[in-house]
Each structure stands twice: as structure tokens, then as C-alpha cells.
Motif scaffolding. Sequence first.
Motif, PDB file in Angstrom:
ATOM      1  N   LEU A 183       0.832  -1.207   0.000  1.00  0.00           N
ATOM      2  CA  LEU A 183       0.000   0.000   0.000  1.00  0.00           C
ATOM      3  C   LEU A 183       0.870   1.261   0.000  1.00  0.00           C
ATOM      4  CD1 LEU A 183      -3.018   0.458  -0.145  1.00  0.00           C
ATOM      5  CD2 LEU A 183      -3.080   0.701   2.327  1.00  0.00           C
ATOM      6  N   ASP A 184       1.851   1.260  -0.887  1.00  0.00           N
ATOM      7  CA  ASP A 184       2.759   2.402  -0.979  1.00  0.00           C
ATOM      8  C   ASP A 184       2.311   3.398  -2.057  1.00  0.00           C
ATOM      9  OD1 ASP A 184       3.224   0.672  -3.052  1.00  0.00           O
ATOM     10  OD2 ASP A 184       5.397   0.574  -2.794  1.00  0.00           O
ATOM     11  N   GLU A 185       1.044   3.325  -2.424  1.00  0.00           N
ATOM     12  CA  GLU A 185       0.481   4.278  -3.380  1.00  0.00           C
ATOM     13  C   GLU A 185       0.087   5.529  -2.604  1.00  0.00           C
ATOM     14  OE1 GLU A 185       0.603   3.828  -6.487  1.00  0.00           O
ATOM     15  OE2 GLU A 185       1.157   1.711  -6.500  1.00  0.00           O
ATOM     16  N   GLY A 186       0.966   6.535  -2.595  1.00  0.00           N
ATOM     17  CA  GLY A 186       0.760   7.725  -1.793  1.00  0.00           C
ATOM     18  C   GLY A 186      -0.535   8.452  -2.104  1.00  0.00           C
ATOM     19  N   TYR A 187      -0.921   8.491  -3.380  1.00  0.00           N
ATOM     20  CA  TYR A 187      -2.131   9.220  -3.762  1.00  0.00           C
ATOM     21  C   TYR A 187      -3.369   8.586  -3.132  1.00  0.00           C
ATOM     22  CZ  TYR A 187      -3.434   5.505  -7.039  1.00  0.00           C
ATOM     23  OH  TYR A 187      -3.811   4.301  -7.585  1.00  0.00           O
ATOM     24  N   LEU A 188      -3.373   7.246  -3.045  1.00  0.00           N
ATOM     25  CA  LEU A 188      -4.533   6.559  -2.482  1.00  0.00           C
ATOM     26  C   LEU A 188      -4.613   6.765  -0.973  1.00  0.00           C
ATOM     27  CD1 LEU A 188      -6.973   4.784  -2.948  1.00  0.00           C
ATOM     28  CD2 LEU A 188      -5.480   2.773  -2.795  1.00  0.00           C
ATOM     29  N   LEU A 189      -3.472   6.677  -0.301  1.00  0.00           N
ATOM     30  CA  LEU A 189      -3.449   6.915   1.142  1.00  0.00           C
ATOM     31  C   LEU A 189      -3.878   8.352   1.460  1.00  0.00           C
ATOM     32  CD1 LEU A 189      -0.189   5.089   2.300  1.00  0.00           C
ATOM     33  CD2 LEU A 189      -2.549   4.459   2.827  1.00  0.00           C
ATOM     34  N   ALA A 190      -3.451   9.292   0.628  1.00  0.00           N
ATOM     35  CA  ALA A 190      -3.822  10.690   0.851  1.00  0.00           C
ATOM     36  C   ALA A 190      -5.331  10.878   0.715  1.00  0.00           C
ATOM     37  CB  ALA A 190      -3.091  11.597  -0.135  1.00  0.00           C
ATOM     38  N   LEU A 191      -5.930  10.225  -0.261  1.00  0.00           N
ATOM     39  CA  LEU A 191      -7.373  10.340  -0.439  1.00  0.00           C
ATOM     40  C   LEU A 191      -8.127   9.675   0.709  1.00  0.00           C
ATOM     41  CD1 LEU A 191      -7.771   9.729  -4.281  1.00  0.00           C
ATOM     42  CD2 LEU A 191      -8.173  11.849  -3.036  1.00  0.00           C
ATOM     43  N   LEU A 192      -7.623   8.537   1.182  1.00  0.00           N
ATOM     44  CA  LEU A 192      -8.263   7.880   2.321  1.00  0.00           C
ATOM     45  C   LEU A 192      -8.168   8.751   3.570  1.00  0.00           C
ATOM     46  CD1 LEU A 192      -7.114   4.172   1.881  1.00  0.00           C
ATOM     47  CD2 LEU A 192      -9.403   5.095   1.515  1.00  0.00           C
ATOM     48  N   GLN A 193      -7.035   9.427   3.726  1.00  0.00           N
ATOM     49  CA  GLN A 193      -6.834  10.276   4.898  1.00  0.00           C
ATOM     50  C   GLN A 193      -7.796  11.465   4.893  1.00  0.00           C
ATOM     51  OE1 GLN A 193      -2.771  11.412   5.445  1.00  0.00           O
ATOM     52  NE2 GLN A 193      -3.163  12.611   7.285  1.00  0.00           N
ATOM     53  N   GLN A 194      -8.213  11.895   3.724  1.00  0.00           N
ATOM     54  CA  GLN A 194      -9.105  13.050   3.624  1.00  0.00           C
ATOM     55  C   GLN A 194     -10.547  12.733   4.002  1.00  0.00           C
ATOM     56  OE1 GLN A 194      -8.758  14.530  -0.388  1.00  0.00           O
ATOM     57  NE2 GLN A 194      -6.540  14.771  -0.241  1.00  0.00           N
ATOM     58  N   GLN A 195     -10.871  11.446   4.083  1.00  0.00           N
ATOM     59  CA  GLN A 195     -12.250  11.060   4.339  1.00  0.00           C
ATOM     60  C   GLN A 195     -12.640  11.305   5.792  1.00  0.00           C
ATOM     61  OE1 GLN A 195     -13.942  10.173   1.556  1.00  0.00           O
ATOM     62  NE2 GLN A 195     -11.959  10.482   0.576  1.00  0.00           N
ATOM     63  N   LEU A 196     -13.847  11.786   5.994  1.00  0.00           N
ATOM     64  CA  LEU A 196     -14.393  11.982   7.330  1.00  0.00           C
ATOM     65  C   LEU A 196     -15.466  10.925   7.580  1.00  0.00           C
ATOM     66  CD1 LEU A 196     -14.803  15.880   7.329  1.00  0.00           C
ATOM     67  CD2 LEU A 196     -12.932  14.540   8.328  1.00  0.00           C
ATOM     68  N   ASN A 197     -15.468  10.384   8.793  1.00  0.00           N
ATOM     69  CA  ASN A 197     -16.456   9.367   9.175  1.00  0.00           C
ATOM     70  C   ASN A 197     -16.416   8.163   8.251  1.00  0.00           C
ATOM     71  OD1 ASN A 197     -17.485  11.117  11.232  1.00  0.00           O
ATOM     72  ND2 ASN A 197     -18.656  12.202   9.662  1.00  0.00           N
ATOM     73  N   ALA A 198     -15.219   7.812   7.804  1.00  0.00           N
ATOM     74  CA  ALA A 198     -15.068   6.666   6.918  1.00  0.00           C
ATOM     75  C   ALA A 198     -14.992   5.375   7.721  1.00  0.00           C
ATOM     76  CB  ALA A 198     -13.809   6.819   6.068  1.00  0.00           C
ATOM     77  N   ALA A 199     -15.250   4.267   7.050  1.00  0.00           N
ATOM     78  CA  ALA A 199     -15.093   2.959   7.681  1.00  0.00           C
ATOM     79  C   ALA A 199     -13.607   2.669   7.858  1.00  0.00           C
ATOM     80  CB  ALA A 199     -15.742   1.890   6.805  1.00  0.00           C
ATOM     81  N   TYR A 200     -13.289   1.709   8.734  1.00  0.00           N
ATOM     82  CA  TYR A 200     -11.898   1.307   8.864  1.00  0.00           C
ATOM     83  C   TYR A 200     -11.605   0.160   7.910  1.00  0.00           C
ATOM     84  CZ  TYR A 200      -9.482   4.069  12.314  1.00  0.00           C
ATOM     85  OH  TYR A 200      -8.817   5.086  12.930  1.00  0.00           O
ATOM     86  N   HIS A 201     -10.387   0.150   7.392  1.00  0.00           N
ATOM     87  CA  HIS A 201      -9.954  -0.859   6.441  1.00  0.00           C
ATOM     88  C   HIS A 201      -8.717  -1.558   6.993  1.00  0.00           C
ATOM     89  CE1 HIS A 201     -12.670   1.550   4.076  1.00  0.00           C
ATOM     90  NE2 HIS A 201     -11.883   2.603   4.219  1.00  0.00           N
ATOM     91  N   VAL A 202      -8.351  -2.677   6.375  1.00  0.00           N
ATOM     92  CA  VAL A 202      -7.186  -3.417   6.855  1.00  0.00           C
ATOM     93  C   VAL A 202      -6.238  -3.714   5.699  1.00  0.00           C
ATOM     94  CG1 VAL A 202      -8.392  -4.490   8.794  1.00  0.00           C
ATOM     95  CG2 VAL A 202      -8.351  -5.649   6.593  1.00  0.00           C
ATOM     96  N   VAL A 203      -4.948  -3.721   6.004  1.00  0.00           N
ATOM     97  CA  VAL A 203      -3.948  -4.200   5.062  1.00  0.00           C
ATOM     98  C   VAL A 203      -3.259  -5.378   5.722  1.00  0.00           C
ATOM     99  CG1 VAL A 203      -2.261  -2.475   5.874  1.00  0.00           C
ATOM    100  CG2 VAL A 203      -1.890  -3.655   3.699  1.00  0.00           C
ATOM    101  N   PHE A 204      -3.251  -6.506   5.040  1.00  0.00           N
ATOM    102  CA  PHE A 204      -2.641  -7.717   5.577  1.00  0.00           C
ATOM    103  C   PHE A 204      -1.164  -7.738   5.216  1.00  0.00           C
ATOM    104  CE2 PHE A 204      -7.094  -8.672   5.618  1.00  0.00           C
ATOM    105  CZ  PHE A 204      -7.256  -9.445   6.767  1.00  0.00           C
ATOM    106  N   CYS A 205      -0.349  -7.992   6.210  1.00  0.00           N
ATOM    107  CA  CYS A 205       1.097  -7.860   6.076  1.00  0.00           C
ATOM    108  C   CYS A 205       1.794  -9.047   6.729  1.00  0.00           C
ATOM    109  CB  CYS A 205       1.517  -6.546   6.741  1.00  0.00           C
ATOM    110  SG  CYS A 205       3.256  -6.394   7.137  1.00  0.00           S
ATOM    111  N   ARG A 206       2.765  -9.628   6.034  1.00  0.00           N
ATOM    112  CA  ARG A 206       3.548 -10.698   6.648  1.00  0.00           C
ATOM    113  C   ARG A 206       4.374 -10.127   7.791  1.00  0.00           C
ATOM    114  NH1 ARG A 206       7.245 -14.251   2.782  1.00  0.00           N
ATOM    115  NH2 ARG A 206       8.754 -12.633   3.306  1.00  0.00           N
ATOM    116  N   GLN A 207       4.566 -10.902   8.829  1.00  0.00           N
ATOM    117  CA  GLN A 207       5.194 -10.430  10.066  1.00  0.00           C
ATOM    118  C   GLN A 207       6.512  -9.698   9.816  1.00  0.00           C
ATOM    119  OE1 GLN A 207       4.013 -10.901  13.478  1.00  0.00           O
ATOM    120  NE2 GLN A 207       5.579  -9.319  13.719  1.00  0.00           N
ATOM    121  N   ASP A 208       7.338 -10.219   8.906  1.00  0.00           N
ATOM    122  CA  ASP A 208       8.656  -9.615   8.695  1.00  0.00           C
ATOM    123  C   ASP A 208       8.605  -8.310   7.898  1.00  0.00           C
ATOM    124  OD1 ASP A 208       7.919 -10.789   6.326  1.00  0.00           O
ATOM    125  OD2 ASP A 208       9.839 -11.766   5.950  1.00  0.00           O
ATOM    126  N   LYS A 209       7.416  -7.914   7.400  1.00  0.00           N
ATOM    127  CA  LYS A 209       7.262  -6.665   6.655  1.00  0.00           C
ATOM    128  C   LYS A 209       6.585  -5.579   7.479  1.00  0.00           C
ATOM    129  CE  LYS A 209       8.814  -8.314   2.675  1.00  0.00           C
ATOM    130  NZ  LYS A 209      10.020  -7.785   1.994  1.00  0.00           N
TER     131      LYS A 209
END
Length: 204
Positions: free
Chosen positions: A139-165
Motif C-alpha cells: 500500500l505504498d500508493e501515496g495518492y490513495l493513502l492521501a485520499l483515504l486520509q481526507q475522508q471523514l467518518n469513513a469505515a476502517y480498512h485493513v492491510v494484511f502484512c507478513r510479520q517480517d514486513k
Amino acid sequence: PIQTPAGDLQRMVAGYVSSFPLRPTPFLEELVHLPSRFIITFNYDDLVGFTAEQQGLTVCRLSALDRAEWIEAHRRLTPKEHGPPSGLTVLHLHGQVRKPETLVLDGASYGELMAVREFKEIVWTLAHHHSLAFVGTELDEGYLLALLQQQLNAAYHVVFCRQDKLAALTQGRGAISKRHHVQVVVYPDHEDLIALPRWLRTSQ
């Protein structure tokens, strides 16, 4: 350095990606049966759609830089009384090799994507009416993270990550945090991911 025209570069990349055989994995064979019937991919290849068809499903493939298809994607994501559409919808956020002109490859094409009004509308719909599960991406797409950060009263989402990452995702300048409305969930090994689509299917 020699400058390659954007269209030529898109066709070159599409040809290169298409040269690799599509090999469905047990994880994808489970994933394509999700009750949401909607999968978003950053990949250019058709592995998700191909896997779904191998499982006997009908597939609607859509690309972000095709305005008509983007509008259709938004329509399919808008909550309806009768639930999700039949078949599986695969939205290629960065384009698909079947349509090289839709590939998002450089600053210009990223800028074109961000200029599409429907893109921000669909991000709003995703953030507010759906809980997103990011798999197989840092999830290193900065534009997408920026748009998600702008949302108000948004749902929570998850990113699945292997332990070593985990450290790479949660530390440093581009770290993912709850201000993006994203929670990082770790798993021990890739083989453990097979449980995710099975759990999502049985939890409905």
C-alpha cells in the motif's frame, strides 16, 4: 537518454506482462468467490479475471482510465437494495494489458488518473460504504493513502502484512497509520492467507 512516447511504452509493458502465463493459485481460487463480487487490483495482468472464469464465474473487467468503465465501476459499488451485481467485477485501478492505453505508468498517467472526477467519487464510496482488505500490496500508493486520509467518518480498512514486513509498513515517512483509516494486520506466512477468503465467505 531516449524518450519513449507514452503510447509506445504502454504497449511495450502490456506486451511484456502478457508474455507470462497465467497460473491461478489456491488463494485466488478462493478469493474470486467473495460475497462482495468486487475485487480491485493494482496489477496489469488478467490473473484475477482468468482465475474467476476457470472457476465458472462470469467476469466484468473495468479500467480506471476508461471513463465509461469507471462510471460503471462506481455504479456497481453504489449500495443497492438487491445486493451486489451478478458475476464478479474486477477493477484494474492501474489499467489492464487488454487495453494498453489504460496503463498507469508514469507521472503523467498518475496525473490523468487523479484528474478523473469519478475516481474521487469511487474512493469516497469505497471508504464510506465498504470495508477494504488490502492483500499482496505494501500500500505504498501515496495518492490513495492521501485520499483515504481526507475522508471523514469513513469505515476502517485493513492491510494484511507478513510479520517480517510490519516495520516497513508502520515506520518511516510513508508509514501507514490509523489516520489513513487503515489497520495493519500481520500473518506468519503466505500460506496462512488461504484462511482469509474462506473466513470472509463463511462470515456473511
